[in-house]
Scaffold this motif. Structure first.
Motif, PDB file in Angstrom:
ATOM      1  N   TRP A 173      19.949  14.638   1.111  1.00  0.00           N
ATOM      2  CA  TRP A 173      19.952  14.221   2.480  1.00  0.00           C
ATOM      3  C   TRP A 173      20.279  15.252   3.374  1.00  0.00           C
ATOM      4  CZ3 TRP A 173      19.112   9.130   3.479  1.00  0.00           C
ATOM      5  CH2 TRP A 173      19.349   8.652   4.751  1.00  0.00           C
ATOM      6  N   PRO A 174      19.152  15.841   4.223  1.00  0.00           N
ATOM      7  CA  PRO A 174      19.220  16.605   5.452  1.00  0.00           C
ATOM      8  C   PRO A 174      20.265  16.324   6.434  1.00  0.00           C
ATOM      9  CG  PRO A 174      16.993  15.619   5.623  1.00  0.00           C
ATOM     10  CD  PRO A 174      17.844  14.943   4.273  1.00  0.00           C
ATOM     11  N   ILE A 181      17.026   6.665   9.277  1.00  0.00           N
ATOM     12  CA  ILE A 181      15.478   6.899   9.222  1.00  0.00           C
ATOM     13  C   ILE A 181      15.202   8.448   9.041  1.00  0.00           C
ATOM     14  CG2 ILE A 181      13.338   6.831  10.541  1.00  0.00           C
ATOM     15  CD1 ILE A 181      14.188   4.252   9.412  1.00  0.00           C
ATOM     16  N   ALA A 182      16.002   9.207  10.069  1.00  0.00           N
ATOM     17  CA  ALA A 182      15.655  10.600   9.983  1.00  0.00           C
ATOM     18  C   ALA A 182      16.052  11.379   8.461  1.00  0.00           C
ATOM     19  CB  ALA A 182      16.139  11.508  11.038  1.00  0.00           C
ATOM     20  N   LEU A 187      10.263  13.803   2.664  1.00  0.00           N
ATOM     21  CA  LEU A 187       9.212  14.713   3.015  1.00  0.00           C
ATOM     22  C   LEU A 187       9.740  16.311   3.035  1.00  0.00           C
ATOM     23  CD1 LEU A 187       8.017  12.589   5.930  1.00  0.00           C
ATOM     24  CD2 LEU A 187       7.031  12.438   3.679  1.00  0.00           C
ATOM     25  N   GLY A 188      10.757  16.483   3.037  1.00  0.00           N
ATOM     26  CA  GLY A 188      11.217  17.884   3.148  1.00  0.00           C
ATOM     27  C   GLY A 188      11.158  18.602   1.682  1.00  0.00           C
ATOM     28  N   ALA A 244       4.789   8.868  -0.393  1.00  0.00           N
ATOM     29  CA  ALA A 244       4.981  10.445  -0.254  1.00  0.00           C
ATOM     30  C   ALA A 244       6.126  10.961  -1.324  1.00  0.00           C
ATOM     31  CB  ALA A 244       5.724  10.885   0.976  1.00  0.00           C
ATOM     32  N   GLY A 245       6.613   9.900  -2.272  1.00  0.00           N
ATOM     33  CA  GLY A 245       7.315  10.174  -3.323  1.00  0.00           C
ATOM     34  C   GLY A 245       6.775  11.227  -4.202  1.00  0.00           C
TER      35      GLY A 245
END
Length: 136
Positions: free
Chosen positions: A19-20, A58-59, A66-67, A131-132
């Protein structure tokens, strides 16, 4: 132990290892702040705080998938089980939004939390299934 191959019962805390937090916190501050400014004539806290929780989930979830940073095993697990992975952030954010909404407006907040959790689950599950990283 929980990220071994073939283990389909990965707990929520392990799914959120990638988690970013800085991106998620920034999105929460911007989303909650804009919501607060839009509701400024009637000073209310529950709505903007709910939007901040929504944008944080969500972010953070989208950024985790996606990161490029994060644990490759957790990203692979999210790619193999996208809807299970999305259920962790959705449940936590739905509970947070529901509790904030109950304090802000009554028992209708339960349905607000359920609806927000369902929207978060759908968005993050869709991102994870598209995108996984299934081959990492």
């Amino acid at each position: 132990m929980t990220l071994e191959r073939g283990n389909s019962m990965m707990p929520v805390h392990a799914a959120m290892m990638m988690w970013p937090t800085s991106i998620a916190t920034g999105a929460a501050v911007v989303g909650g702040g804009l919501s607060f400014l839009l509701s400024l004539p009637a000073i209310t806290i529950a709505g903007p705080l709910g939007w901040a929780i929504f944008f944080f989930a969500i972010a953070g979830g989208g950024g985790a998938l996606l990161g490029s940073k994060g644990d490759r095993r957790a990203r692979r697990w999210a790619g193999q089980y996208p809807w299970r992975w999305a259920s962790g952030p959705a449940v936590l954010a739905g509970l947070g939004i529901g509790i904030v909404s109950i304090f802000g407006g009554g028992l209708g907040g339960i349905f607000v939390g359920l609806g927000a959790g369902a929207v978060i689950w759908f968005i993050l599950g869709l991102i994870a299934s598209i995108a996984g990283n299934k081959s990492a």
